[in-house]
Write an enzyme that holds these catalytic residues in place. Structure first.
Site, PDB file in Angstrom:
ATOM      1  CB  CYS A 193      -5.854  -3.170   5.959  1.00  0.00           C
ATOM      2  SG  CYS A 193      -5.544  -2.259   4.468  1.00  0.00           S
ATOM      3  CG  LEU A 223      -2.024  -1.068   1.230  1.00  0.00           C
ATOM      4  CD1 LEU A 223      -2.761  -1.053   2.562  1.00  0.00           C
ATOM      5  CD2 LEU A 223      -3.011  -0.896   0.079  1.00  0.00           C
ATOM      6  N   GLY A 241      -6.695  -5.896 -13.600  1.00  0.00           N
ATOM      7  CA  GLY A 241      -5.576  -5.618 -12.709  1.00  0.00           C
ATOM      8  C   GLY A 241      -4.217  -5.946 -13.288  1.00  0.00           C
TER       9      GLY A 241
END
Length: 303
Positions: free
Chosen positions: A131, A73, A266
């Site tokens: 997360c 991230l 993606g």
């Protein structure tokens, strides 16, 4: 002429093709090689409350039928994204965006949601619940129906924009989690995030990735993604954005037949920067070949 338009929570897209978060940055590099306004929307780089440098190198491992990444991230933080990245993106892309947000606590999720709620170009919030929850021993919010619902309620409370929860496939029952998010007020579901994978260098006898494990994506996971999209779309009444191994117009149609209203691309962007452009260009011809006049007619057609 084939009608490729689809609608997500009142927002009409010219076509269902959307680059997935983390594979398209903020669009600048791609805008240099083609007009990105042909895209249905863009899910831009995952945003956290604070800036993140990401995980140590190496972060990428190639494998048969895909790749494993552990970027961690990396992003400049929500304040910088809203101040710099979004205004720059607005200069080159004129359609509503999908803001992918992440957090390591409920407070971080809501801070990102509040900030994105003020951004006029953001049409949808895509909430990544993969997360680790720092207040719960590092377990990801998305592996538990109760914690995924908790994030959903918290984000819905601070934004007027549609909220789509992005689910991890690394769970026992993805349908239970999707339904919990729907019951908590989610406007839509995005799935699947990456599977968990690992490679070992047999010469050094060590993991290829510094973080040992990472997100496995690419064509090899497509059948898993189709199966999960099908299961979730048949269990909830809210729209589903499907993703996972999509690399062709035929993949987009298959994903939509499984129940997806829109489809994200993606890893294919990392292999071929023209992937989304080529899929959009091929879509009408494939639809004509299959006798499809309107893409909306095939959403969830397989029961």
């Amino acid at each position: 002429m084939v009608d490729t338009k689809v609608t997500l929570s009142g927002i009409t897209l010219d076509n269902p093709v959307i680059p997935a978060s983390g594979t398209f940055g903020y669009g600048r590099e791609f805008a240099e090689i083609y007009d990105i306004n042909i895209l249905g929307s863009i899910s831009f780089k995952g945003t956290t409350k604070d800036a993140r440098l990401g995980n140590p190198l190496p972060r990428i491992a190639e494998c048969t039928g895909g790749l494993i990444n552990s970027v961690g991230l990396q992003n400049p933080g929500v304040e910088a994204v809203c101040k710099d990245e979004l205004p720059n993106l607005a200069k080159i892309y004129k359609k509503p965006l999908i803001a992918n947000i992440s957090g390591f606590s409920i407070e971080e999720y809501t801070a990102c949601a509040r900030a994105m709620d003020k951004e006029s170009q953001v049409g949808i919030l895509e909430v990544n619940v993969s997360c680790p929850n720092v207040h719960n021993g590092g377990m990801a919010y998305g592996v538990c129906a109760e914690s995924a619902a908790e994030v959903t309620r918290a984000v819905k409370a601070v934004t007027a924009k549609p909220v789509y929860i992005k689910l991890s496939p690394n769970v026992t029952d993805i349908v239970e989690i999707a339904k919990a998010c729907e019951d908590a007020g989610a406007d839509g579901i995005s799935l699947i995030n990456t599977l968990l994978g690992m490679r070992i260098d047999i010469k050094t006898r060590k993991p290829v990735i510094a973080n040992k494990m990472g997100g496995f994506s690419g064509p090899a996971i497509f059948p898993v993604a189709v199966r999960m999209v099908y299961q979730v779309a048949n269990a909830v009444k809210i729209p589903v954005i499907g993703m996972g191994g999509v690399s062709s117009a035929r993949d987009v149609i298959e994903m939509m037949m499984a129940g997806a209203t829109a489809v994200q691309v993606g890893a294919a962007n990392l292999v071929n920067p023209y992937a989304c452009k080529e899929i959009i260009e091929e879509l009408p011809a494939v639809c004509e070949e299959l006798g499809i006049e309107k893409l909306v007619d095939i959403i969830g057609i397989v029961k």
